[in-house]
Design an enzyme around this catalytic site. Structure first.
Site, short mmCIF file in Angstrom:
data_model
loop_
_atom_site.label_atom_id
_atom_site.label_comp_id
_atom_site.label_asym_id
_atom_site.label_seq_id
_atom_site.Cartn_x
_atom_site.Cartn_y
_atom_site.Cartn_z
N LYS A 174 79.38 -71.52 83.07
CA LYS A 174 78.46 -71.46 81.92
C LYS A 174 79.00 -70.45 80.92
O LYS A 174 79.82 -69.60 81.26
CB LYS A 174 77.05 -71.06 82.35
CG LYS A 174 76.95 -69.74 83.10
CD LYS A 174 75.53 -69.54 83.60
CE LYS A 174 75.40 -68.30 84.49
NZ LYS A 174 74.04 -68.15 85.03
N ARG B 124 62.36 -59.93 82.94
CA ARG B 124 62.38 -60.90 84.03
C ARG B 124 63.66 -60.71 84.82
O ARG B 124 64.75 -60.73 84.25
CB ARG B 124 62.29 -62.34 83.50
CG ARG B 124 61.91 -63.34 84.59
CD ARG B 124 61.88 -64.76 84.06
NE ARG B 124 63.17 -65.41 84.20
CZ ARG B 124 63.54 -66.50 83.53
NH1 ARG B 124 62.72 -67.05 82.65
NH2 ARG B 124 64.72 -67.03 83.72
N SER C 38 69.83 -72.64 80.33
CA SER C 38 70.86 -73.35 81.11
C SER C 38 71.64 -74.35 80.28
O SER C 38 72.15 -75.35 80.80
CB SER C 38 70.23 -74.06 82.32
OG SER C 38 69.65 -73.13 83.21
N GLU D 214 70.40 -63.19 86.78
CA GLU D 214 70.26 -62.82 85.37
C GLU D 214 69.13 -61.81 85.21
O GLU D 214 68.17 -61.80 85.99
CB GLU D 214 69.95 -64.05 84.50
CG GLU D 214 71.11 -64.99 84.29
CD GLU D 214 70.83 -66.05 83.23
OE1 GLU D 214 69.97 -65.80 82.36
OE2 GLU D 214 71.47 -67.10 83.28
N GLU E 216 66.61 -61.03 82.22
CA GLU E 216 66.16 -61.63 80.97
C GLU E 216 65.28 -60.64 80.21
O GLU E 216 64.14 -60.38 80.60
CB GLU E 216 65.38 -62.92 81.25
CG GLU E 216 66.21 -64.00 81.93
CD GLU E 216 66.88 -64.93 80.94
OE1 GLU E 216 66.92 -64.58 79.74
OE2 GLU E 216 67.35 -65.99 81.36
N ARG F 17 55.11 -67.53 93.66
CA ARG F 17 55.75 -66.96 94.84
C ARG F 17 55.29 -65.51 95.00
O ARG F 17 55.12 -64.79 94.01
CB ARG F 17 57.27 -67.01 94.71
CG ARG F 17 58.03 -66.18 95.74
CD ARG F 17 59.49 -66.54 95.80
NE ARG F 17 59.70 -67.72 96.65
CZ ARG F 17 60.88 -68.31 96.85
NH1 ARG F 17 61.97 -67.86 96.23
NH2 ARG F 17 60.98 -69.35 97.64
#
Length: 305
Positions: free
Chosen positions: A135, A258, A142, A273, A275, A230
């Site tokens: 990427k 995040r 994404s 990642e 964020e 979760r």
């Protein structure tokens, strides 16, 4: 879209920043509109590159879904530096919109997915085997991301073409091993929102596997995700706190963060990642999260006499 010139009768004005492709915000972000209104905040939706917007007229400018910036990062960062009262701040945007920040966090002792960086014009030979993710170092949602089984000659050719395509566009490529735990445990995103005592854990979600094969250059603003609530583990929270402690300038300035984690080969969580610019916050997947987002925005409003 809310008219950003409408009178607000003394209420604090907050801009929720999006892109032209999502002129009414992402549906998840819209869940904060009623809680903000209930707190006396005039929330107005604004597109980041709309020349008609007077950013100085807002008490706070909150980055939410400006997801078309990846191919215009320099313009986006330059814009961010002109916006008063931007959260997260412009220097954080400049640092966080290039995923080479992962190398800095790794050097600071944060467990991260091993990454090779391929600069434009640099030769890259695919490893002889193993599944890998390719990427660009600057991307959102994404976009331009693919999964390759490098034991497969066709995938090897497609991976090489992917790197060339990004390099020809002047973009740095990231090459990472595909972690098998994505297919079983999934990815855990831990969401942090500002509170009266600074950034605090709000909730966590699970993201299912998204990458099914090579990137063939399809244009899309973002890939659809499978999201479930979760419960974060103590180990995940410990890693997330270590990640956040390494953010340049500290986390007290942040409205949100995040932290995306996946179990590594030994089962311990590793960072995929961090964020800090325009993350989906998934407030629709946790009780009370829209109100916590509204409270975070309220906490960042400048003090009024």
């Amino acid at each position: 879209m809310t008219d950003h010139h409408q009178p607000t009768r003394g209420r604090p004005r907050v801009a929720l920043v999006t892109c032209a492709a999502l002129p009414d915000l992402d549906p998840d972000d819209r869940l904060a509109l009623d809680p903000l209104a209930a707190r006396g905040v005039a929330a107005e939706i604004a597109v980041w590159d709309d020349p008609a917007v007077d950013w100085s007229g807002f008490d706070l400018v909150v980055l939410r879904s400006p997801w078309d910036y990846a191919l215009r990062r320099d313009e986006f960062v330059a814009w961010a530096r002109t916006v008063p009262a931007l959260v997260n701040p412009a220097d954080v945007v400049a640092w966080n919109t290039d995923k080479r920040y992962l190398a800095e966090l790794s050097a600071a002792g944060v467990p991260t997915v091993p990454t090779i960086w391929v600069a434009p014009g640099e030769r890259w030979a695919p490893p002889p085997s193993g599944e890998h993710v390719l990427k660009p170092a600057v991307s959102a949602g994404s976009q331009d991301t693919g999964r390759y089984d490098l034991a497969d000659p066709e995938h090897r050719a497609l991976a090489s073409a992917h790197v060339r395509r990004l390099g020809d566009a002047g973009r740095v490529t990231m090459v990472q091993p595909y972690l098998d735990a994505v297919d079983t445990a999934g990815e855990t995103a831990l969401l942090f929102l500002a509170g009266p005592d600074g950034l605090a854990f709000s909730h966590a979600i699970r993201k299912g596997p998204m990458l099914t094969g090579p990137d063939l250059g399809e244009a899309a603003l973002y890939k659809e995700e499978r999201i479930d609530f979760r419960t974060a583990t103590d180990e995940q929270l410990t890693v997330a706190e270590k990640v956040l402690s390494a953010v340049p300038g500290g986390v007290d300035r942040l409205l949100y963060a995040r932290v995306d984690l996946i179990p590594g080969p030994d089962g311990s969580p590793v960072l995929v990642e961090l964020e800090l610019t325009e993350p989906s916050l998934f407030v629709g997947h946790a009780d009370g999260a829209p109100d916590r987002l509204a409270e975070a925005i309220l906490a960042h409003l400048p003090r009024r006499p």
